[in-house]
Design an enzyme around this catalytic site. Structure first.
Site, short mmCIF file in Angstrom:
data_model
loop_
_atom_site.label_atom_id
_atom_site.label_comp_id
_atom_site.label_asym_id
_atom_site.label_seq_id
_atom_site.Cartn_x
_atom_site.Cartn_y
_atom_site.Cartn_z
N HIS A 82 0.87 -1.28 0.05
CA HIS A 82 -0.12 -0.05 0.09
C HIS A 82 0.91 1.17 0.09
CE1 HIS A 82 -3.68 2.58 0.88
NE2 HIS A 82 -2.75 3.33 1.40
N ASP A 161 -15.11 2.39 6.81
CA ASP A 161 -14.01 3.34 6.39
C ASP A 161 -14.43 4.24 5.27
OD1 ASP A 161 -11.29 4.27 5.92
OD2 ASP A 161 -11.33 3.54 3.93
N ARG A 168 -14.44 12.66 7.32
CA ARG A 168 -13.35 13.09 7.97
C ARG A 168 -13.14 14.26 6.76
NH1 ARG A 168 -9.52 8.57 7.75
NH2 ARG A 168 -7.93 10.09 8.22
N SER A 183 -7.70 3.53 9.11
CA SER A 183 -8.32 3.50 7.55
C SER A 183 -7.43 2.62 6.69
CB SER A 183 -8.49 4.99 7.30
OG SER A 183 -8.65 4.97 5.59
N LYS A 187 -8.53 -1.57 5.58
CA LYS A 187 -8.67 -2.02 4.29
C LYS A 187 -7.74 -3.33 4.12
CE LYS A 187 -8.42 2.13 2.46
NZ LYS A 187 -8.86 3.48 3.09
N1 URA Z 1 -5.54 7.05 2.83
C1 URA Z 1 -6.59 6.28 3.52
O1 URA Z 1 -6.81 5.14 2.84
N2 URA Z 1 -7.07 6.55 4.59
C2 URA Z 1 -6.60 8.00 5.18
O2 URA Z 1 -7.17 8.17 6.24
C3 URA Z 1 -5.49 8.44 4.35
C4 URA Z 1 -4.93 8.13 3.34
#
Ligand code: URA
Length: 441
Positions: A82, A161, A168, A183, A187
């Site tokens: 990621h 999320d 947010r 977050s 995922k």
């Molecule tokens: N990327 C994400 O997936 N979540 C966040 O909160 C910030 C960046």
């Protein structure tokens, strides 16, 4: 239990129990807790932070708020990766086939670009015919056959999320290290791989503007991953300058192919080898040094390139574009941005450069924007380079001539030229593992 009491508890700096966190995530997804209460809670977290226990509990609750992907239908060890997002970040296109060429599976779900950052799915879709909407059977078959597959997120993964991120975004609570960790890791845990490599970017084009904050975020995420039973490591990489030379979807695929052919810019090559090596290391292929040699080999012997071409073909794409990237359609118009004065490039405001590319049609201003796959920027001079007045800084690519004025202005303003040479640019600042932080000078 009452949401009011949980907001007050967090406002007063106290830690919530796992039961309380489960209640608020579950209640929010079911629509029983309204946005205004969740907003107040998120703002309380922004100011008060969360303990490691709370962050872990919230990540697990977010991961389990929707479908958990079961990758057991794919043989072998699966490693995910990621990136926290950047400009010119085509690393997944390069390292997924490198890792697959060494026998480690990559079954990856990626996102689209938004704002100044690009997304892997948009880049892949610039290859004519390439499908990112494979169903689960096709996804598993592709990974089992070619060693890798990259698709868009489907089904009902981590709805908590999606809802919290949207909230947010409009309540000024994105920039909270525990909330970002929840977050991203929510995922990643839902996506089902055995090991996770996190590429945490830092600098003017990244969420984390300082190396120290990037390390704090990385430590938080590595701890969550390891606690959930996944081997997890993070690499802190430079996003104070765009990665490589090309920005824009088809342009980035072309540059990724150049690296896979053993060509291309040095910074991109170095970052790709290091990140691919970390993924191989996580999968138990050997020491980091041994894995770097293995990663390099996939570029020199052509095996990474052929794995990439195999994936493109398996997902319906025209693989002749991989063998002959010159086949990608050029834009109707080009525009050259020239240096206004002589000197060293001392800084590139990378977020502004990402916006400059978006203005050409390469990125999205809103989720609904339609992107132009051929649009983008090819950079000719980067931080540390010496330029003379009138030298070419970058070429802008667009299919509408009227897009150049605003984009070129933004690009030129993002480049700082001074008489003194800047200090050496890092590609990788640090590595964060369960054993600690290793910084590179
Ligand atoms: N990327 C994400 O997936 N979540 C966040 O909160 C910030 C960046």
């Amino acid at each position: 239990m009452r949401m009011y009491d949980l907001i007050a508890k967090k406002r007063d700096g106290k830690a919530l129990t796992t039961e309380e966190i489960n209640y608020l995530i579950d209640g929010y997804v079911k629509g029983e807790i309204p946005d205004y209460q969740m907003s107040a809670f998120l703002m309380a977290v922004y100011f008060q932070g969360m303990t490691k226990e709370e962050t872990h509990a919230m990540t697990m609750a977010v991961a389990h708020s929707g479908d958990m992907v079961d990758l057991s239908g794919i043989t072998g060890i699966k490693v995910d990766k990621h990136s926290t997002g950047g400009v010119g970040d085509k690393i997944t296109l390069i390292i997924a086939p490198m890792v697959a060429a060494q026998g480690v599976r990559v079954a990856k779900m990626s996102g689209r670009g938004l704002g100044h950052t690009g997304g892997t799915i948009d880049k892949l879709e610039s290859i004519p015919g390439f499908r990112t909407d494979l169903n689960q059977k096709e996804f598993f078959e592709t990974v089992n056959k070619t060693g890798l597959s990259v698709i868009g997120q489907s089904g009902n993964m981590t709805p908590a999320d999606k809802m919290m991120y949207a909230l947010r975004d409009v309540t000024a609570t994105v920039e909270s290290i525990p909330l970002i960790a929840v977050s991203i890791m929510g995922k990643k845990l839902a996506a089902g791989s055995d090991c996770i490599l996190l590429d945490v970017k830092t600098g003017s084009g990244a969420f984390m503007k300082s190396v120290d904050d990037a390390i704090l975020l990385a430590q938080e995420m590595v701890e969550i991953g390891e606690r959930a039973g996944k081997r997890t490591e993070a690499v802190i990489t430079n996003m104070d300058v765009p990665l490589g030379k090309n920005i824009g979807n088809a342009l980035e695929v072309q540059e990724a192919v150049a690296i896979l052919k053993g060509e291309g810019p040095k910074d991109l090559h170095q970052e790709s080898v290091n990140l691919a090596a970390s993924m191989l290391h996580l999968a138990g292929k050997g020491s980091l040094e041994e894995c770097k040699v293995m990663a390099e080999k996939t570029l020199t012997d052509g095996s990474a390139l052929s794995h990439f071409a195999d994936m493109v073909k398996a997902q319906g794409g025209d693989e002749t574009y991989i063998q002959h990237p010159e086949n990608f359609k050029d834009t109707a118009f080009h525009y050259e941005v020239k240096a206004q004065k002589s000197g060293y490039i001392t800084h590139m405001n990378t977020e502004e450069i990402g916006i400059s590319s978006t203005l050409l049609g390469a990125g999205r201003e809103t989720k609904e924007s339609i992107i132009d796959p051929a649009a983008g920027i090819v950079i000719e001079a980067k931080t540390g380079d010496m330029v003379k007045e009138g030298d070419l800084l970058a070429t802008l690519y667009a299919n509408k001539e009227e897009l150049f004025e605003a984009s070129a202005k933004r690009y030129a303003n993002a480049i700082e030229i001074k008489d003194e040479a800047p200090s050496k640019q890092h590609v990788i600042f640090a590595r964060v593992t369960r054993d600690g932080v290793e910084r590179f000078d």
